[in-house]
Design a protein around this motif. Structure first.
Motif, PDB file in Angstrom:
ATOM      1  N   SER A 194     -15.574  17.846  29.180  1.00 12.23           N
ATOM      2  CA  SER A 194     -14.628  17.462  28.120  1.00 12.23           C
ATOM      3  C   SER A 194     -15.164  17.866  26.755  1.00 12.23           C
ATOM      4  O   SER A 194     -14.439  18.401  25.901  1.00 12.23           O
ATOM      5  CB  SER A 194     -14.387  15.957  28.114  1.00 12.23           C
ATOM      6  OG  SER A 194     -14.044  15.501  29.394  1.00 12.23           O
ATOM      7  N   ASP A 237     -13.661  16.954  15.331  1.00 16.18           N
ATOM      8  CA  ASP A 237     -12.824  16.894  16.541  1.00 16.18           C
ATOM      9  C   ASP A 237     -13.494  16.088  17.649  1.00 16.18           C
ATOM     10  O   ASP A 237     -12.829  15.352  18.380  1.00 16.18           O
ATOM     11  CB  ASP A 237     -12.527  18.309  17.048  1.00 16.18           C
ATOM     12  CG  ASP A 237     -11.139  18.757  16.638  1.00 16.18           C
ATOM     13  OD1 ASP A 237     -10.711  18.321  15.553  1.00 16.18           O
ATOM     14  OD2 ASP A 237     -10.488  19.504  17.378  1.00 16.18           O
ATOM     15  N   ILE A 252     -13.488  20.631  23.991  1.00 15.51           N
ATOM     16  CA  ILE A 252     -13.176  20.281  22.587  1.00 15.51           C
ATOM     17  C   ILE A 252     -13.821  21.320  21.655  1.00 15.51           C
ATOM     18  O   ILE A 252     -13.186  21.840  20.731  1.00 15.51           O
ATOM     19  CB  ILE A 252     -13.696  18.863  22.242  1.00 15.51           C
ATOM     20  CG1 ILE A 252     -12.888  17.799  22.992  1.00 15.51           C
ATOM     21  CG2 ILE A 252     -13.607  18.609  20.734  1.00 15.51           C
ATOM     22  CD1 ILE A 252     -13.460  16.385  22.875  1.00 15.51           C
ATOM     23  N   GLU A 283     -13.153  12.392  16.697  1.00 14.28           N
ATOM     24  CA  GLU A 283     -11.817  11.836  16.911  1.00 14.28           C
ATOM     25  C   GLU A 283     -11.406  11.867  18.382  1.00 14.28           C
ATOM     26  O   GLU A 283     -10.800  10.927  18.891  1.00 14.28           O
ATOM     27  CB  GLU A 283     -10.798  12.600  16.055  1.00 14.28           C
ATOM     28  CG  GLU A 283     -10.952  12.299  14.567  1.00 14.28           C
ATOM     29  CD  GLU A 283     -10.114  13.196  13.677  1.00 14.28           C
ATOM     30  OE1 GLU A 283      -9.329  14.010  14.220  1.00 14.28           O
ATOM     31  OE2 GLU A 283     -10.244  13.089  12.439  1.00 14.28           O
ATOM     32  N   GLY A 284     -11.773  12.964  19.065  1.00 19.68           N
ATOM     33  CA  GLY A 284     -11.389  13.102  20.474  1.00 19.68           C
ATOM     34  C   GLY A 284     -12.086  12.098  21.380  1.00 19.68           C
ATOM     35  O   GLY A 284     -11.528  11.643  22.380  1.00 19.68           O
ATOM     36  N   CYS A 285     -13.321  11.744  21.025  1.00 23.97           N
ATOM     37  CA  CYS A 285     -14.100  10.823  21.860  1.00 23.97           C
ATOM     38  C   CYS A 285     -14.183   9.418  21.253  1.00 23.97           C
ATOM     39  O   CYS A 285     -14.808   8.535  21.845  1.00 23.97           O
ATOM     40  CB  CYS A 285     -15.514  11.375  22.076  1.00 23.97           C
ATOM     41  SG  CYS A 285     -15.557  13.009  22.816  1.00 23.97           S
ATOM     42  N   SER A 286     -13.579   9.236  20.059  1.00 20.35           N
ATOM     43  CA  SER A 286     -13.597   7.939  19.357  1.00 20.35           C
ATOM     44  C   SER A 286     -15.023   7.403  19.190  1.00 20.35           C
ATOM     45  O   SER A 286     -15.343   6.290  19.617  1.00 20.35           O
ATOM     46  CB  SER A 286     -12.741   6.910  20.101  1.00 20.35           C
ATOM     47  OG  SER A 286     -11.423   7.357  20.218  1.00 20.35           O
TER      48      SER A 286
END
Length: 451
Positions: free
Chosen positions: A292, A242, A296, A245-248
């Motif tokens: 952030s 996560d 997550i 993907e959330g922070c690329s």
């Protein structure tokens, strides 16, 4: 003449790491770890072996490393089994005896337990453990040891652990391809429980939560009896995924962020702090705020805790767990996780370290939640040898007789029966023999003084 020292070796095949470990018992009955080696695990997903060759390579690497570090050579190992295919169920069985005047014997208990191995289960599954919880003799409930009592009808409630045949065979295949023999397969939540739970906690009622990379193992104890086991098919890896993907960002940076700067509570994370992550292939670095990142992590950890809560409710012992929750495994080291678990479960929480039964110079190095299962497998190994009076092929390299390889045996013997080789090399007992011996130990009635 000095008795030859007994060594035990074990292998923990996990989703993120494979650990080989060897230890001995000192004169005080404590476990002394003589060597430990870990390697990344790439062939395992959610506790199930998917790539035999990669797993064999990692097992061989750790075994060679631990043998050279400890100076102990071994060909037998105890191995943990977990994975999303593991499930447990409750069942009740009974037998009607010929006469109510005769005393109930071990054979009666054995016959009743043997019957439980015949209960219908799905195709491709096998019963791993049948654990008697309590007995009923002629409607007299709550009997812990029925041997010696008189009665016509003997009933018992059982905790039954079921797993897939293929998964167990794949684990055994990996060990055999590494040149070793599987002495016994041990359910990992039971091993972790031995390493980190105290007897008082097991009596008062406790739930063990072992958060690994791919799975979260749950074991519920009450009145010193295992009441419920479960394997939840996600663990620390879903958190890393996560973040990625959330922070690329790349997977390795996501894992590093989780360990170094992660927190399981978003509300208390610093708003003004950010961490800079290198960009992919020379691109601009990314700045990620601590807050952030924490949110997550929190959202994913809450899903795991909700699944654990469901298992606690399913066990039927939710209101009897006076000792609360003990979290262990690599995932337990996440910052502020105990506070989140306490908030979500409304129970006392502590982190479980495998220091209860450890001694020796390497105690501090091994005393980490991520090694709870490995230490527990060593403890279960010694317990197995004590119950079954079985020998274990391990010792100092100078004392070990060079074992012929499978190829050498095949050359000398010509035609060869695989099944015969496996059974004799493993030194395995049939489950019936194993159960008979464990019954003898379980129902020993010796007068013990209270310290």
């Amino acid at each position: 003449m000095k008795q030859k020292e007994q060594y035990v070796a074990a292998i923990d095949i996990g989703t993120t790491k494979i650990v080989s470990i060897v230890g001995k018992k000192n004169e005080n009955g404590k476990i002394e770890i003589l060597g430990l080696s870990k390697a990344p695990s790439n062939g395992v997903k959610r506790g199930v072996v998917l790539n035999i060759e990669e797993t064999v390579g990692a097992v061989r690497k750790t075994v060679e490393d631990v043998q050279s570090r400890s100076g102990i050579a071994f060909t037998d190992v105890f191995v943990g089994i977990a994975g999303q295919h593991i499930k447990s169920m409750k069942s009740r069985g009974y037998i009607n005896r010929d006469s109510s005047d005769d005393e109930i014997s071990k054979d009666d208990v054995f016959k009743l337990t043997k019957d439980m191995h015949n209960i219908p289960i799905d195709i491709g599954e096998e019963i791993i453990h049948v654990i008697p919880q309590n007995f009923i003799v002629d409607n007299e409930t709550g009997v812990k040891n029925p041997i010696g009592m008189s009665g016509r009808r003997l009933e018992a409630n059982f905790h039954i652990v079921i797993g897939q045949v293929a998964s167990a065979k794949n684990i055994e295949k990996c060990i055999r391809k590494s040149g070793l023999n599987v002495k016994d397969l041990i359910l990992e939540p039971l091993a972790s429980s031995d390493a980190v739970l105290t007897d008082d906690e097991k009596e008062a009622g406790v739930v063990l939560v072992d958060i690994g990379g791919g799975t979260t193992d749950v074991a519920v104890y009450y009145d010193n009896i295992i009441r419920h086991t479960a394997v939840i098919p996600f663990g620390g890896n879903v958190v890393t995924r996560d973040i990625k993907e959330g922070c690329s960002i790349l997977q390795r940076y996501a894992e590093q962020l989780k360990i170094q700067y992660g927190s399981a509570l978003g509300d208390i994370a610093a708003e003004d702090k950010v961490v800079s992550v290198p960009g992919i292939s020379g691109r601009e670095p990314k700045e990620i705020s601590f807050k952030s990142l924490a949110y997550i992590i929190q959202s994913r950890m809450e899903e795991i805790i909700d699944a654990v809560n469901f298992e606690i409710q399913t066990s039927g012992y939710a209101d009897k767990l006076a000792a609360g929750v003990v979290i262990t495994g690599g995932g337990a080291m996440l910052k502020h996780l105990p506070q989140l678990v306490k908030f979500k479960t409304a129970m006392d929480v502590r982190i479980g370290f495998p220091n209860e039964h450890l001694s020796g110079t390497s105690k501090d190095e091994i005393n980490q939640p991520m090694f709870a299962t490995s230490v527990g497998l060593i403890m279960r190994g010694f317990e197995y040898l004590e119950i079954y009076k079985s020998s274990f092929n391990a010792g100092k390299k100078s004392e070990m007789i060079e074992q012929p390889t499978r190829e050498e045996i095949l050359e000398n013997a010509g035609d060869f029966d695989d099944e015969m080789y496996d059974d004799e090399a493993d030194g395995k007992l049939t489950w019936a023999e194993k159960f008979k011996r464990s019954l003898s130990k379980m129902f020993e009635t010796e007068d013990q003084s209270i310290n």
